[in-house]
Design an enzyme around this catalytic site. Structure first.
Site, PDB file in Angstrom:
ATOM      1  N   ASP A   1     -11.733   0.077  23.957  1.00  0.00           N
ATOM      2  CA  ASP A   1     -10.616   0.023  24.912  1.00  0.00           C
ATOM      3  C   ASP A   1     -10.624  -1.292  25.696  1.00  0.00           C
ATOM      4  O   ASP A   1     -11.678  -1.884  25.916  1.00  0.00           O
ATOM      5  CB  ASP A   1     -10.721   1.222  25.876  1.00  0.00           C
ATOM      6  CG  ASP A   1      -9.408   1.477  26.606  1.00  0.00           C
ATOM      7  OD1 ASP A   1      -8.346   1.036  26.124  1.00  0.00           O
ATOM      8  OD2 ASP A   1      -9.449   2.119  27.674  1.00  0.00           O
TER       9      ASP A   1
ATOM     10  N   HIS B   1      -5.364  -7.059  20.553  1.00  0.00           N
ATOM     11  CA  HIS B   1      -5.724  -6.251  19.381  1.00  0.00           C
ATOM     12  C   HIS B   1      -6.283  -7.150  18.275  1.00  0.00           C
ATOM     13  O   HIS B   1      -7.236  -6.792  17.584  1.00  0.00           O
ATOM     14  CB  HIS B   1      -4.511  -5.480  18.862  1.00  0.00           C
ATOM     15  CG  HIS B   1      -3.960  -4.494  19.856  1.00  0.00           C
ATOM     16  ND1 HIS B   1      -4.768  -3.699  20.627  1.00  0.00           N
ATOM     17  CD2 HIS B   1      -2.679  -4.186  20.212  1.00  0.00           C
ATOM     18  CE1 HIS B   1      -4.014  -2.932  21.409  1.00  0.00           C
ATOM     19  NE2 HIS B   1      -2.745  -3.215  21.182  1.00  0.00           N
TER      20      HIS B   1
ATOM     21  N   LEU C   1     -24.606   1.303   5.769  1.00  0.00           N
ATOM     22  CA  LEU C   1     -24.004   1.840   6.999  1.00  0.00           C
ATOM     23  C   LEU C   1     -22.753   2.604   6.582  1.00  0.00           C
ATOM     24  O   LEU C   1     -22.067   2.198   5.650  1.00  0.00           O
ATOM     25  CB  LEU C   1     -23.589   0.681   7.929  1.00  0.00           C
ATOM     26  CG  LEU C   1     -22.732   1.034   9.158  1.00  0.00           C
ATOM     27  CD1 LEU C   1     -23.619   1.557  10.293  1.00  0.00           C
ATOM     28  CD2 LEU C   1     -21.946  -0.168   9.673  1.00  0.00           C
TER      29      LEU C   1
END
Ligand code: IPE
Ligand code: IPE
Ligand code: MG
Length: 249
Positions: free
Chosen positions: A26, A43, A137
Site C-alpha cells: 500500500d 503503481h 519460491l
C-alpha cells in the site's frame, strides 16, 4: 486433505526465517502524489519493489511470498486507474514470467478471475502451468481477491464435495485458494494504514503483524529484513503460556 495443518488445529512449524510472508503493498498513490506525479506512476514504481522483494525472499530462503495486488473492492476506483492496473498486470506477466521461470520461481494467482479480460485469464493460466514445478519460491499474487470471497467459495466447494456433511476447519481450509501453502507467519502492510482490508481473513488467525509507514515504492530489502527482525523478537504462543514454550511443552 489440506497440505498444511491449520494453526488452530495443530501448532505449526516455526522457523527463524518466516516460511510464508504476506504483504499488502500500500501507498503507491501517496508516493506519486508527494512527487506531484499521477497516482499510476506510483503503481509503476511499485512493480520495481515487487521485483526486489521477490529476489530478497529467494535469497533469504522464504518459501512463500504472497502479494496483495488488487482487492475485490479496488474496482470502486476511477475507471482509468483500474484499467491502468489491469494493463500493468498484463504487461508484468508478459515481461516477467520467463525470468521467474529461469529463477525457479512458481507463480500462483488467487482471486476471482471471472472479471478479467480473456487475454489476462489465458496469460495467468499459461504462467501457472509453465512454473508449476519450480521450487525456489512460490510467489502468489492476489488479484481481484477478497478474504470474504475466498471463504464463501470455499464453503460452496466444501458443500459440493461432501453434501450435508459434518464439517471441521480442515474441511473448509482445503478449499481455500491458498490451500497449497502454510498460513502466513509474517504479514506486512506498508503505507501506514493499520487494517487488513479484506486480505487473507481466515489464514491470518495466528500470523504476526508488522505495519510500516514506508510507502510501497520505497520499501526495500533492508525494510524487509527489519520486518523479519521484528518477527524474530515475537513469542508465537498459539494460545499457550510462555512457560509452556520455555519448557518446550
Ligand atoms: C496500493 O497503493 C496499490 C493498490 C491498491 C492497487 P494505493 O493505490 O492504495 O496507494 P495509496 O494508498 O492511495 O497511497
Ligand atoms: C489494499 O489497499 C489492497 C491492495 C494493496 C491491493 P487499499 O489501498 O485498497 O486499502 P484501503 O482501501 O485503504 O483499505
Ligand atoms: Mg491504498
Amino acid at each position: 486433505m489440506a497440505l498444511f495443518q491449520s494453526s488452530t488445529r495443530a501448532i505449526p512449524l516455526v522457523e527463524e526465517i518466516p516460511r510464508h510472508i504476506a504483504i499488502i503493498m500500500d501507498g503507491n498513490g501517496r508516493w506519486a502524489k508527494k512527487r506531484l506525479l499521477p497516482r499510476v506512476a506510483g503503481h509503476k514504481r511499485g512493480l520495481e519493489t515487487v521485483r526486489s522483494t521477490v529476489k530478497a525472499c529467494v535469497d533469504l530462503g522464504v518459501e512463500h511470498l504472497t502479494l496483495f495486488a488488487f482487492s475485490s473492492e479496488n474496482w470502486r476506483r476511477p475507471a482509468d486507474e483500474v484499467s491502468f492496473l489491469m494493463n500493468l498486470f498484463l504487461l508484468a506477466l508478459e515481461q516477467e514470467v520467463s525470468k521467474l521461470h529461469k529463477n525457479n520461481i512458481r507463480l500462483r494467482v488467487i482471486g476471482d478471475r471471472a472479471r478479467f479480460d480473456q487475454k489476462l485469464i489465458d496469460l495467468i493460466g499459461e504462467a501457472e502451468r509453465l512454473t508449476a514445478g519450480n521450487t525456489a519460491l512460490t510467489l502468489t499474487v492476489a488479484a481481484n481477491y477478497g478474504g470474504r470471497w475466498d471463504m464463501l467459495q470455499a464453503v460452496r466447494a466444501m458443500h459440493a464435495a461432501k453434501p450435508g456433511g459434518d464439517f471441521n476447519e480442515d474441511d473448509l481450509a482445503e478449499h481455500l485458494s491458498m490451500a497449497y501453502a502454510p498460513e502466513p507467519d509474517l504479514f506486512i502492510r506498508t503505507g501506514g494504514e493499520k487494517r487488513i482490508s479484506n486480505f487473507l481473513l481466515w489464514q491470518l488467525a495466528y500470523t504476526e503483524l508488522h505495519f510500516t509507514d514506508t510507502l510501497w515504492p520505497d520499501f526495500n530489502p533492508a525494510a524487509l529484513k527489519k520486518a523479519i527482525q521484528s518477527y524474530q523478537q515475537r513469542e508465537r504462543r498459539f494460545g499457550r503460556t510462555s512457560e509452556q514454550l520455555v519448557n518446550n511443552a
